[in-house]
Design a protein around this motif. Structure first.
Motif, PDB file in Angstrom:
ATOM      1  N   ARG A 160      14.670  12.889   9.872  1.00  0.00           N
ATOM      2  CA  ARG A 160      15.258  14.210   9.676  1.00  0.00           C
ATOM      3  C   ARG A 160      15.174  14.977  10.993  1.00  0.00           C
ATOM      4  NH1 ARG A 160      11.469  18.276   9.314  1.00  0.00           N
ATOM      5  NH2 ARG A 160       9.372  17.478   8.890  1.00  0.00           N
ATOM      6  N   LEU A 161      16.143  15.887  11.192  1.00  0.00           N
ATOM      7  CA  LEU A 161      16.175  16.637  12.445  1.00  0.00           C
ATOM      8  C   LEU A 161      15.196  17.801  12.392  1.00  0.00           C
ATOM      9  CD1 LEU A 161      20.018  16.783  13.126  1.00  0.00           C
ATOM     10  CD2 LEU A 161      18.319  15.281  14.183  1.00  0.00           C
ATOM     11  N   ILE A 162      14.657  18.147  13.531  1.00  0.00           N
ATOM     12  CA  ILE A 162      13.809  19.330  13.644  1.00  0.00           C
ATOM     13  C   ILE A 162      14.552  20.331  14.500  1.00  0.00           C
ATOM     14  CG2 ILE A 162      11.572  20.252  14.391  1.00  0.00           C
ATOM     15  CD1 ILE A 162      10.586  17.437  14.713  1.00  0.00           C
ATOM     16  N   GLU A 163      14.554  21.565  14.072  1.00  0.00           N
ATOM     17  CA  GLU A 163      15.192  22.594  14.885  1.00  0.00           C
ATOM     18  C   GLU A 163      14.197  23.086  15.918  1.00  0.00           C
ATOM     19  OE1 GLU A 163      17.359  25.659  13.044  1.00  0.00           O
ATOM     20  OE2 GLU A 163      18.199  24.329  11.540  1.00  0.00           O
ATOM     21  N   HIS A 164      14.656  23.198  17.126  1.00  0.00           N
ATOM     22  CA  HIS A 164      13.819  23.718  18.198  1.00  0.00           C
ATOM     23  C   HIS A 164      14.740  24.579  19.040  1.00  0.00           C
ATOM     24  CE1 HIS A 164      11.516  23.761  21.936  1.00  0.00           C
ATOM     25  NE2 HIS A 164      10.463  23.486  21.206  1.00  0.00           N
ATOM     26  N   THR A 165      14.228  25.733  19.488  1.00  0.00           N
ATOM     27  CA  THR A 165      15.114  26.734  20.075  1.00  0.00           C
ATOM     28  C   THR A 165      16.041  26.176  21.155  1.00  0.00           C
ATOM     29  OG1 THR A 165      13.320  28.232  19.697  1.00  0.00           O
ATOM     30  CG2 THR A 165      15.162  29.088  20.949  1.00  0.00           C
ATOM     31  N   ALA A 166      15.463  25.575  22.179  1.00  0.00           N
ATOM     32  CA  ALA A 166      16.319  25.146  23.281  1.00  0.00           C
ATOM     33  C   ALA A 166      16.803  23.719  23.078  1.00  0.00           C
ATOM     34  CB  ALA A 166      15.570  25.253  24.593  1.00  0.00           C
ATOM     35  N   ASP A 167      16.089  22.991  22.285  1.00  0.00           N
ATOM     36  CA  ASP A 167      16.320  21.561  22.229  1.00  0.00           C
ATOM     37  C   ASP A 167      16.465  21.068  20.792  1.00  0.00           C
ATOM     38  OD1 ASP A 167      16.196  21.191  25.077  1.00  0.00           O
ATOM     39  OD2 ASP A 167      14.115  21.784  24.873  1.00  0.00           O
ATOM     40  N   THR A 168      16.402  19.758  20.636  1.00  0.00           N
ATOM     41  CA  THR A 168      16.580  19.154  19.336  1.00  0.00           C
ATOM     42  C   THR A 168      15.519  18.084  19.189  1.00  0.00           C
ATOM     43  OG1 THR A 168      18.885  19.560  18.823  1.00  0.00           O
ATOM     44  CG2 THR A 168      18.100  17.381  18.348  1.00  0.00           C
ATOM     45  N   GLY A 169      15.034  17.900  17.965  1.00  0.00           N
ATOM     46  CA  GLY A 169      14.027  16.867  17.783  1.00  0.00           C
ATOM     47  C   GLY A 169      14.195  16.180  16.454  1.00  0.00           C
ATOM     48  N   LEU A 170      13.338  15.199  16.190  1.00  0.00           N
ATOM     49  CA  LEU A 170      13.403  14.525  14.907  1.00  0.00           C
ATOM     50  C   LEU A 170      12.039  13.999  14.477  1.00  0.00           C
ATOM     51  CD1 LEU A 170      13.234  11.222  15.499  1.00  0.00           C
ATOM     52  CD2 LEU A 170      15.608  11.545  16.098  1.00  0.00           C
ATOM     53  N   VAL A 171      11.941  13.818  13.171  1.00  0.00           N
ATOM     54  CA  VAL A 171      10.813  13.092  12.592  1.00  0.00           C
ATOM     55  C   VAL A 171      11.419  11.821  12.007  1.00  0.00           C
ATOM     56  CG1 VAL A 171       9.009  13.092  10.838  1.00  0.00           C
ATOM     57  CG2 VAL A 171       9.603  15.211  12.002  1.00  0.00           C
ATOM     58  N   ALA A 172      10.857  10.665  12.351  1.00  0.00           N
ATOM     59  CA  ALA A 172      11.377   9.408  11.814  1.00  0.00           C
ATOM     60  C   ALA A 172      10.299   8.731  10.975  1.00  0.00           C
ATOM     61  CB  ALA A 172      11.826   8.488  12.952  1.00  0.00           C
ATOM     62  N   TYR A 173      10.742   8.046   9.933  1.00  0.00           N
ATOM     63  CA  TYR A 173       9.829   7.407   8.983  1.00  0.00           C
ATOM     64  C   TYR A 173      10.063   5.899   8.962  1.00  0.00           C
ATOM     65  CZ  TYR A 173      10.547  12.207   7.390  1.00  0.00           C
ATOM     66  OH  TYR A 173      10.680  13.569   7.335  1.00  0.00           O
ATOM     67  N   GLY A 174       9.148   5.176   8.334  1.00  0.00           N
ATOM     68  CA  GLY A 174       9.345   3.740   8.167  1.00  0.00           C
ATOM     69  C   GLY A 174       8.306   3.164   7.227  1.00  0.00           C
ATOM     70  N   LYS A 175       8.541   1.922   6.821  1.00  0.00           N
ATOM     71  CA  LYS A 175       7.536   1.241   5.992  1.00  0.00           C
ATOM     72  C   LYS A 175       6.385   0.798   6.883  1.00  0.00           C
ATOM     73  CE  LYS A 175      10.923  -0.646   2.779  1.00  0.00           C
ATOM     74  NZ  LYS A 175      12.029  -0.672   3.775  1.00  0.00           N
ATOM     75  N   SER A 176       6.688   0.657   8.155  1.00  0.00           N
ATOM     76  CA  SER A 176       5.657   0.347   9.144  1.00  0.00           C
ATOM     77  C   SER A 176       5.896   1.265  10.325  1.00  0.00           C
ATOM     78  CB  SER A 176       5.800  -1.101   9.593  1.00  0.00           C
ATOM     79  OG  SER A 176       7.080  -1.260  10.195  1.00  0.00           O
ATOM     80  N   LEU A 177       4.920   1.321  11.231  1.00  0.00           N
ATOM     81  CA  LEU A 177       5.105   2.143  12.426  1.00  0.00           C
ATOM     82  C   LEU A 177       6.265   1.597  13.270  1.00  0.00           C
ATOM     83  CD1 LEU A 177       3.808   4.699  13.378  1.00  0.00           C
ATOM     84  CD2 LEU A 177       2.170   3.356  14.699  1.00  0.00           C
ATOM     85  N   ALA A 178       6.365   0.263  13.319  1.00  0.00           N
ATOM     86  CA  ALA A 178       7.453  -0.366  14.083  1.00  0.00           C
ATOM     87  C   ALA A 178       8.808   0.121  13.573  1.00  0.00           C
ATOM     88  CB  ALA A 178       7.354  -1.888  13.974  1.00  0.00           C
ATOM     89  N   GLU A 179       8.914   0.217  12.240  1.00  0.00           N
ATOM     90  CA  GLU A 179      10.182   0.672  11.663  1.00  0.00           C
ATOM     91  C   GLU A 179      10.432   2.147  11.984  1.00  0.00           C
ATOM     92  OE1 GLU A 179      11.222  -0.852   7.632  1.00  0.00           O
ATOM     93  OE2 GLU A 179      11.706   1.258   7.248  1.00  0.00           O
ATOM     94  N   ALA A 180       9.360   2.931  12.026  1.00  0.00           N
ATOM     95  CA  ALA A 180       9.514   4.347  12.391  1.00  0.00           C
ATOM     96  C   ALA A 180      10.039   4.477  13.827  1.00  0.00           C
ATOM     97  CB  ALA A 180       8.189   5.083  12.235  1.00  0.00           C
ATOM     98  N   TYR A 181       9.570   3.613  14.723  1.00  0.00           N
ATOM     99  CA  TYR A 181      10.073   3.630  16.107  1.00  0.00           C
ATOM    100  C   TYR A 181      11.566   3.253  16.123  1.00  0.00           C
ATOM    101  CZ  TYR A 181       5.535   4.213  18.481  1.00  0.00           C
ATOM    102  OH  TYR A 181       4.346   4.712  18.949  1.00  0.00           O
ATOM    103  N   ALA A 182      11.923   2.260  15.327  1.00  0.00           N
ATOM    104  CA  ALA A 182      13.330   1.841  15.252  1.00  0.00           C
ATOM    105  C   ALA A 182      14.178   2.977  14.685  1.00  0.00           C
ATOM    106  CB  ALA A 182      13.457   0.587  14.394  1.00  0.00           C
ATOM    107  N   ASN A 183      13.651   3.648  13.668  1.00  0.00           N
ATOM    108  CA  ASN A 183      14.400   4.753  13.063  1.00  0.00           C
ATOM    109  C   ASN A 183      14.497   5.961  13.985  1.00  0.00           C
ATOM    110  OD1 ASN A 183      15.124   3.395  10.766  1.00  0.00           O
ATOM    111  ND2 ASN A 183      13.334   4.087   9.584  1.00  0.00           N
ATOM    112  N   ALA A 184      13.501   6.142  14.844  1.00  0.00           N
ATOM    113  CA  ALA A 184      13.581   7.225  15.833  1.00  0.00           C
ATOM    114  C   ALA A 184      14.752   6.956  16.780  1.00  0.00           C
ATOM    115  CB  ALA A 184      12.277   7.325  16.613  1.00  0.00           C
ATOM    116  N   ALA A 185      14.932   5.685  17.145  1.00  0.00           N
ATOM    117  CA  ALA A 185      16.063   5.317  18.012  1.00  0.00           C
ATOM    118  C   ALA A 185      17.381   5.559  17.286  1.00  0.00           C
ATOM    119  CB  ALA A 185      15.945   3.851  18.424  1.00  0.00           C
TER     120      ALA A 185
END
Lengths: 485, 136
Positions: free
Chosen positions: B5-30
Motif C-alpha cells: 500500500r502507498l504511504i503519503e509523504h509531503t514531498a515524496d512517496t512511499g510504500l509498505v510491502a507485505y509477503g508470506k516471507s520477508l523475501a516476498e515482501a522485498y519482491a512486492n516492494a519492487a
C-alpha cells in the motif's frame, strides 16, 4: 502523519527556536524561520523533528536552520541549512539530497509580453520539442566514455566550449558552473552510465521550464543591474538538476558513510543522515564526487539554455543579439559548500549544507560576480506552476544569521496523492489556460501532483525572508508558458 | 493477499510491502515501486535480468535492492512487473526480474523515482513487512 509536539520557543515574529534540551544529543538548538500562520502547516508534520535531528551532526555550529519553505523531507528537512566546522565536523550526503545541484537559472530578454503573446503557443511547443523532458528522457548529446569525465570536471565550461551557450554565461553562474576539486575517479561507473545519456534533459517531478513576464519590480535600481527593466518584460526560467548521475552518487556515498560511521563513532538518529568527517577519506571522496555531480548539473542547465535560446529566436524571428537572452544568474539549491563564515567573532571554515536552500551572499562578497558587487547575489525563487516566482538578493544579515542562505521555493504542503485528489491534470490544464498560461507536458498525472494547492504560497515564503532581512525582494514574475517534465 | 500500500509523504512517496516471507515482501516492494512509476498492466514479461545484491544488513539490502532496480530503469529503461527472489538471507538477495523496456507510446509513465531513501525505512521480519520512502 502525526502532528509534531516538541517544544518551540518564539524568538520574534518570524523566528522559532527548538531548544537544544529537546533531545539528548542535539549539539545546537534548531531555528525555524516562519510566520505564525505558516507555522501551523509546519507543525502538522515531522519537519521540526528533522531540524532537531540535524542538530546531532558532529561539528554543527550556531543552529540547525530551517528556511520558511521548510517541509518534511527524508533525513534533513527540505529548506534545511546546516554548517559544520571542517576541522572536526562531518559532511552528510543526505544534507545535500539525491538531486545534487538541483537549481534554477533565469534568462532576461529584450522582449515585451505583447510581442510574445501572439506566439506563445508556438514558443512553448518549440521549447517542449527542443528540450527533452519527462521520465527516462534521453538527451541529444552523445557523450563518449572519456567525455563524461570532462563534463564532471569542467561543468558549464565544457558546455560552452562545445557550442552550448556563451562565455558570459559562466560569469553569472554560481561557482562559474565549474566547481573546483571535482574528481571523476570518485564517481562510480554506474553513476556515469546513468548520467551520460541524460545530459541536456529536464527530467521529471517538479522540474520545469517557464516563460514568464515581469509582474512587479520592488527595487528598480537593483533590478536594472540584473537587466530587469520594466513590467511585462519576458523572462525564461529553468529548474532542473544532475539527473541519474547525482542520484547515484548520493546513494553510493550514503552506503560508504553508513559502512564507515562506526569507525568514527558517529551516531545519528536517522540513517538518512549518514555522515563522515569532512577530512576523512570517505568525506573527501564524497565531496569530490558531489562536485562532479554539481558540475554535471550546471552543464545540464547550460545545454538546456542553448536550446531555449535557439527555440526562442526561431519562433520570435529574432537573432540572439536582438532577443537579449542574457543569463541573469544560476543558483544551486541542493549542495554542500566549503565557505568562510564568522562563528562567535572568529573566521571559521565551514561545510555549509543547503538542502532546498539557496546561497544568498551580500554585496561586496568576493564570490559574487563583479557585475553584482554593489547589489548582492541574485537569488531565484520559483513558485509553483500556476503562481508567481521571485528574484531576490542576498544580504549582510544572511551572512550573520544563516551562513549566507535563504529559501529555495514555495515548499510543499500536500503530498502528491493528496494533490491528485484535489484536482485532475486536465482540469488544472484548463484552469491554467484560462489564466493565459500555456502548458505542455507528457505526463498529465504529474501535472496534478504539482498543482498550486499542493504548495505553500511562495509570496508568503519570500515575505518572511524579506521581513527577517535574510534576503530582499527585487522583482516578481508570473508564468505565461510552462513545460513540465 | 495485498502486496503493498502507498504511504503519503509531503514531498515524496512511499510504500509498505507485505509477503508470506520477508523475501516476498522485498519482491512486492519492487512491484509496488514499479507500479508507482508506471501502469504495470500494460507491461509484458519479455525481458529478464538476474540481480544479486549483498549488503551489511537487511535495511541496507532493501535500499540497495530497490536502487539497483532504479539504476536498471535509468540505463536500460526496464520496467519490471515480477521479481522471483531465489535466494534471501537478510544480507544477500538473488532475484530474477521479468519485464519490458519502457515504450512511452504504450506504457503509461506516471512519475520518475530518483532513489529509495533510508528515511523511515523499516524491515520487520516478524510481520514480513517492509517500508520505504522514495525521493521522486
Amino acid at each position: 502523519m502525526a502532528k509534531w509536539n516538541g517544544p518551540l520557543e518564539k524568538v520574534d515574529e518570524y523566528r522559532w527556536r527548538i531548544p537544544q534540551s529537546y533531545k539528548q544529543g542535539m549539539r545546537v538548538p534548531g531555528l525555524i524561520y516562519a510566520s505564525r500562520q505558516m507555522l501551523e502547516n509546519i507543525l502538522d508534520e515531522q519537519a521540526p523533528e528533522q531540524v532537531a535531528n540535524v542538530a546531532f551532526l558532529p561539528g554543527i555550529v550556531h543552529y540547525s536552520l530551517a528556511m520558511p519553505d521548510i517541509h518534511w523531507g527524508y533525513g534533513f528537512p527540505i529548506g534545511g541549512v546546516a554548517a559544520v566546522r571542517i576541522k572536526d565536523g562531518v559532511v552528510s550526503p543526505g544534507g545535500v539530497g539525491f538531486d545534487i545541484n538541483c537549481g534554477v537559472r533565469l534568462l532576461r530578454t529584450n522582449l515585451q509580453y505583447e510581442e510574445v503573446k501572439p506566439k506563445i503557443s508556438a514558443l512553448v511547443d518549440a521549447l517542449y520539442q527542443g528540450v527533452p523532458s519527462g521520465v527516462g528522457s534521453e538527451g541529444k548529446i552523445r557523450l563518449k566514455r572519456q567525455e563524461i569525465d570532462d563534463v564532471l570536471v569542467r561543468g558549464s565550461r565544457w558546455a560552452v566550449e562545445h557550442g552550448f551557450g556563451r562565455p558570459d554565461d559562466l560569469v553569472t553562474t554560481e561557482e562559474k558552473g565549474e566547481m573546483p576539486g571535482a574528481n571523476p575517479e570518485k564517481v562510480s561507473g554506474r553513476a556515469k552510465e546513468r548520467g551520460a545519456p541524460q545530459l541536456g534533459t529536464l527530467g521529471s517531478g517538479n522540474h520545469f521550464l517557464e516563460v514568464a513576464v515581469v509582474d512587479n519590480i520592488y527595487e528598480p535600481e537593483t533590478a536594472k543591474v540584473m537587466g530587469i527593466d520594466q513590467k511585462g518584460q519576458v523572462m525564461l526560467l529553468i529548474h532542473c538538476g544532475s539527473r541519474g548521475l547525482g542520484h547515484q552518487v548520493a546513494g553510493d556515498y550514503i552506503k560508504v558513510m553508513l559502512d564507515a560511521m562506526d569507525e568514527y563513532r558517529i551516531d545519528v538518529p536517522d540513517r538518512q543522515l549518514a555522515c563522515c568527517p569532512v577530512n576523512s577519506p570517505q568525506g573527501k571522496d564524497y565531496i569530490a564526487a558531489m562536485r562532479c555531480a554539481a558540475n554535471f548539473a550546471w552543464a545540464n542547465r547550460q545545454c538546456i539554455t542553448h536550446w531555449v535560446r535557439e527555440a526562442f529566436c526561431r519562433v520570435l524571428g529574432k537573432c540572439e543579439e536582438e532577443a537579449g537572452l542574457e543569463l541573469i544568474y544560476d543558483v544551486a539549491h541542493n549542495i554542500a559548500k566549503i565557505e568562510e563564515h564568522d562563528v562567535d567573532g572568529k573566521k571559521e571554515t565551514l561545510c555549509v549544507h543547503r538542502k532546498g536552500a539557496t546561497r544568498a551572499f551580500p554585496a561586496g562578497h568576493p564570490d559574487v560576480p563583479a557585475k553584482y558587487a554593489k547589489v548582492g547575489q541574485p537569488v531565484l525563487i520559483p513558485g509553483d506552476m500556476g503562481r508567481v516566482s521571485y528574484v531576490l538578493v542576498g544580504t549582510d544579515l544572511a551572512m550573520k544569521e544563516t551562513f549566507g542562505s535563504t529559501c529555495h521555493g514555495a515548499g510543499r504542503v500536500k503530498s502528491r496523492a493528496a494533490a491528485k485528489k484535489l484536482a485532475r491534470g486536465r482540469d488544472i490544464l484548463k484552469d491554467l489556460e484560462s489564466r493565459g498560461i500555456v502548458v505542455r507536458t507528457g505526463n498529465m498525472s504529474g501535472l496534478a501532483e504539482e498543482a498550486s494547492q499542493a504548495y505553500k504560497d511562495v509570496t508568503e515564503v519570500v515575505g518572511v525572508t524579506h521581513s527577517t532581512g535574510i534576503s530582499r525582494i527585487v522583482a516578481k514574475t508570473r508564468p505565461i508558458g510552462v513545460i513540465k517534465g | 493477499m495485498r502486496r503493498y500500500r502507498l504511504i503519503e509523504h509531503t514531498a515524496d512517496t512511499g510504500l509498505v510491502a507485505y509477503g508470506k516471507s520477508l523475501a516476498e515482501a522485498y519482491a512486492n516492494a519492487a512491484y509496488g515501486m514499479f507500479s508507482i512509476i508506471a501502469d504495470l498492466r500494460r507491461v509484458s514479461e519479455v525481458e529478464s535480468r538476474t540481480i544479486e545484491v549483498n549488503e551489511r544488513d537487511k535495511e541496507s539490502l532493501l535500499f540497495a535492492w530497490l536502487n539497483h532496480l532504479i539504476y536498471l530503469f535509468d540505463v536500460e529503461s526496464l520496467l519490471f512487473k515480477r521479481c522471483d527472489v531465489t535466494l534471501f538471507d537478510g544480507k544477500s538477495l538473488v532475484a530474477t526480474c521479468y519485464g519490458e523496456k519502457c515504450d512511452p507510446s504504450r506504457h503509461h509513465i506516471r512519475i520518475g523515482i530518483k532513489s529509495a531513501t533510508y528515511h523511515m525505512l523499516t524491515v520487520d521480519p516478524e510481520k514480513n513487512l517492509v517500508k520505504v520512502i522514495f525521493d521522486v
